[in-house]
Design a protein around this motif. Structure first.
Motif, mmCIF file in Angstrom:
data_model
loop_
_atom_site.group_PDB
_atom_site.id
_atom_site.type_symbol
_atom_site.label_atom_id
_atom_site.label_comp_id
_atom_site.label_asym_id
_atom_site.label_seq_id
_atom_site.Cartn_x
_atom_site.Cartn_y
_atom_site.Cartn_z
ATOM 1 N N CYS A 73 0.746 -1.095 -0.085
ATOM 2 C CA CYS A 73 0.028 -0.088 -0.087
ATOM 3 C C CYS A 73 0.773 1.472 0.016
ATOM 4 O O CYS A 73 0.441 2.601 -0.062
ATOM 5 C CB CYS A 73 -0.993 -0.001 1.241
ATOM 6 N N HIS A 74 2.119 1.396 -0.182
ATOM 7 C CA HIS A 74 3.027 2.346 0.056
ATOM 8 C C HIS A 74 3.926 2.383 -0.993
ATOM 9 O O HIS A 74 4.578 1.265 -1.427
ATOM 10 C CB HIS A 74 3.736 2.465 1.397
ATOM 11 N N LEU A 75 4.335 3.548 -1.476
ATOM 12 C CA LEU A 75 5.413 3.512 -2.471
ATOM 13 C C LEU A 75 6.755 3.415 -1.833
ATOM 14 O O LEU A 75 6.844 3.908 -0.708
ATOM 15 C CB LEU A 75 5.276 4.890 -3.192
ATOM 16 N N PRO A 76 7.578 2.689 -2.482
ATOM 17 C CA PRO A 76 9.023 2.685 -1.783
ATOM 18 C C PRO A 76 9.594 4.107 -1.853
ATOM 19 O O PRO A 76 9.253 4.949 -2.493
ATOM 20 C CB PRO A 76 9.817 1.724 -2.817
ATOM 21 N N GLY A 77 10.592 4.217 -1.043
ATOM 22 C CA GLY A 77 11.386 5.330 -1.027
ATOM 23 C C GLY A 77 12.137 5.971 -2.178
ATOM 24 O O GLY A 77 12.427 7.136 -2.440
ATOM 25 N N MET A 138 4.814 6.821 -9.145
ATOM 26 C CA MET A 138 3.784 5.972 -9.493
ATOM 27 C C MET A 138 4.570 4.432 -9.564
ATOM 28 O O MET A 138 5.607 4.295 -9.864
ATOM 29 C CB MET A 138 3.452 6.096 -11.153
ATOM 30 N N ALA A 139 3.543 3.402 -9.063
ATOM 31 C CA ALA A 139 4.359 2.069 -8.807
ATOM 32 C C ALA A 139 3.122 0.990 -9.445
ATOM 33 O O ALA A 139 2.155 1.240 -9.144
ATOM 34 C CB ALA A 139 4.784 1.631 -7.483
ATOM 35 N N LEU A 140 3.588 0.272 -10.215
ATOM 36 C CA LEU A 140 2.746 -0.790 -10.802
ATOM 37 C C LEU A 140 3.115 -2.005 -9.922
ATOM 38 O O LEU A 140 4.063 -2.672 -9.806
ATOM 39 C CB LEU A 140 3.095 -1.235 -12.366
ATOM 40 N N VAL A 141 1.854 -2.635 -9.396
ATOM 41 C CA VAL A 141 1.970 -3.786 -8.263
ATOM 42 C C VAL A 141 1.293 -4.814 -8.632
ATOM 43 O O VAL A 141 0.168 -4.848 -9.210
ATOM 44 C CB VAL A 141 1.852 -3.327 -6.810
ATOM 45 N N GLU A 142 1.902 -6.123 -8.763
ATOM 46 C CA GLU A 142 1.170 -7.417 -9.080
ATOM 47 C C GLU A 142 0.596 -7.708 -7.805
ATOM 48 O O GLU A 142 1.026 -7.917 -6.808
ATOM 49 C CB GLU A 142 2.119 -8.422 -9.526
ATOM 50 N N LEU A 143 -0.935 -7.787 -8.014
ATOM 51 C CA LEU A 143 -1.728 -8.297 -6.814
ATOM 52 C C LEU A 143 -1.243 -9.712 -6.045
ATOM 53 O O LEU A 143 -1.169 -9.601 -4.935
ATOM 54 C CB LEU A 143 -3.126 -8.381 -7.139
ATOM 55 N N GLU A 144 -1.090 -10.652 -6.918
ATOM 56 C CA GLU A 144 -0.774 -11.921 -6.336
ATOM 57 C C GLU A 144 0.427 -11.976 -5.350
ATOM 58 O O GLU A 144 0.345 -12.547 -4.283
ATOM 59 C CB GLU A 144 -0.765 -12.723 -7.427
ATOM 60 N N GLY A 146 2.525 -9.026 -4.518
ATOM 61 C CA GLY A 146 2.742 -7.761 -3.912
ATOM 62 C C GLY A 146 4.100 -7.079 -4.532
ATOM 63 O O GLY A 146 4.672 -6.330 -3.904
ATOM 64 N N THR A 147 4.450 -7.706 -5.620
ATOM 65 C CA THR A 147 5.849 -7.220 -6.102
ATOM 66 C C THR A 147 5.438 -6.018 -6.955
ATOM 67 O O THR A 147 4.555 -5.756 -7.688
ATOM 68 C CB THR A 147 6.385 -8.106 -6.944
ATOM 69 N N ILE A 148 6.314 -4.869 -6.925
ATOM 70 C CA ILE A 148 6.467 -3.786 -7.649
ATOM 71 C C ILE A 148 6.921 -4.293 -8.984
ATOM 72 O O ILE A 148 8.093 -4.428 -9.158
ATOM 73 C CB ILE A 148 7.206 -2.586 -6.958
ATOM 74 N N VAL A 149 6.284 -4.174 -10.122
ATOM 75 C CA VAL A 149 6.968 -4.567 -11.453
ATOM 76 C C VAL A 149 7.530 -3.472 -12.029
ATOM 77 O O VAL A 149 8.480 -3.644 -12.795
ATOM 78 C CB VAL A 149 5.636 -5.188 -12.231
ATOM 79 N N TYR A 172 -2.676 -3.469 -9.910
ATOM 80 C CA TYR A 172 -3.221 -2.238 -9.450
ATOM 81 C C TYR A 172 -1.905 -1.068 -9.442
ATOM 82 O O TYR A 172 -0.623 -1.647 -9.649
ATOM 83 C CB TYR A 172 -3.724 -2.311 -8.095
ATOM 84 N N LEU A 173 -2.304 0.328 -9.237
ATOM 85 C CA LEU A 173 -1.243 1.307 -9.304
ATOM 86 C C LEU A 173 -1.492 2.098 -8.081
ATOM 87 O O LEU A 173 -2.344 2.218 -7.666
ATOM 88 C CB LEU A 173 -1.667 2.050 -10.550
ATOM 89 N N ILE A 174 -0.165 2.284 -7.533
ATOM 90 C CA ILE A 174 -0.303 3.246 -6.459
ATOM 91 C C ILE A 174 0.428 4.537 -7.081
ATOM 92 O O ILE A 174 1.498 4.744 -7.950
ATOM 93 C CB ILE A 174 0.735 2.959 -5.480
ATOM 94 N N VAL A 175 -0.346 5.778 -7.086
ATOM 95 C CA VAL A 175 0.078 7.031 -7.509
ATOM 96 C C VAL A 175 0.151 8.065 -6.415
ATOM 97 O O VAL A 175 -0.734 8.059 -5.529
ATOM 98 C CB VAL A 175 -0.814 7.549 -8.669
ATOM 99 N N SER A 176 1.236 8.972 -6.390
ATOM 100 C CA SER A 176 1.572 10.192 -5.625
ATOM 101 C C SER A 176 1.771 11.220 -6.419
ATOM 102 O O SER A 176 2.685 11.169 -7.183
ATOM 103 C CB SER A 176 2.766 9.694 -4.694
#
Length: 199
Positions: A73-77, A138-144, A146-149, A172-176
């Motif tokens: 649920c969080h973007l890496p630093g 932005m991070a694209l995450v594989e749901l199964e 939890g890896t950021i692709v 899913y995407l995480i966007v800040s």
């Protein structure tokens, strides 16, 4: 009129009727019935509906509120690990957009499925008030897993493309965003992958 006249007329009618019955042409006898041959009907050919070369309209992705069910649920630093923009696809092939998100704020999108072996994230960022302070992550995450692709970190208005060679999965995407008026991420693929989805 005289009674004799009436009898004469009746007698004449009887004679004419008797002669008509006597000299009537013979009635044709019914012969064997000719079987009716059915007219052949041409076979009905149903032409299959052509596979659309392109979806009518890309699916719009939206943010979700059930983020705590997601594995990440969080973007890496440090998103610079994922590098800058990937090279554009070569050739004059038609690029097919199949989904997009257009927003002015950050968040986590709903889960979406990508059935194509090769696709890309085409991100464009607009900032007019304080463009020097614009920040898009932005991070694209594989749901199964939890890896950021893929990831993107852009510190000014412009665009960035991230190619993805992983399909048949849920993402899913995480966007800040910070000081960004709006952004659009378009998910795109090429015709050869669009016509042969993985599932």
């Amino acid at each position: 009129m005289d009674k004799g006249d009436v009898f004469s007329i009746l007698a004449a009618l009887l004679i004419v009727s008797a002669l008509a019955l006597a000299f009537r042409p013979p009635v044709a006898e019914a012969g064997p019935e000719i079987p009716e041959i059915p007219t052949p009907t041409p076979p009905i050919t149903v032409t299959p509906a052509p596979t659309p070369a392109m979806p009518l309209e890309p699916t719009r992705l939206s943010y979700t509120t059930n983020v705590w069910d997601y594995p990440c649920c969080h973007l890496p630093g440090n998103l610079t690990y994922y590098g800058g923009s990937d090279p554009p696809w070569k050739g004059t092939q038609e690029i097919i957009p199949f989904a997009y998100i257009e927003e002015g704020r950050g968040g986590i999108t709903e889960v979406f499925h990508v059935p194509y072996a090769v696709w890309r994230l085409n991100c464009s960022i607009s900032s007019t008030i304080r463009p020097q302070a614009a920040d898009f992550k932005m991070a694209l995450v594989e749901l199964e897993s939890g890896t950021i692709v893929e990831g993107a970190d852009l510190h000014y208005p412009g665009s960035i493309i991230k190619n993805v060679e992983r399909g048949g999965k849920d993402f899913y995407l995480i966007v800040s965003v910070d000081e960004v008026d709006s952004y659009r991420i378009t998910l795109e693929t090429l015709p050869e992958y669009f016509s042969a989805p993985l599932g």
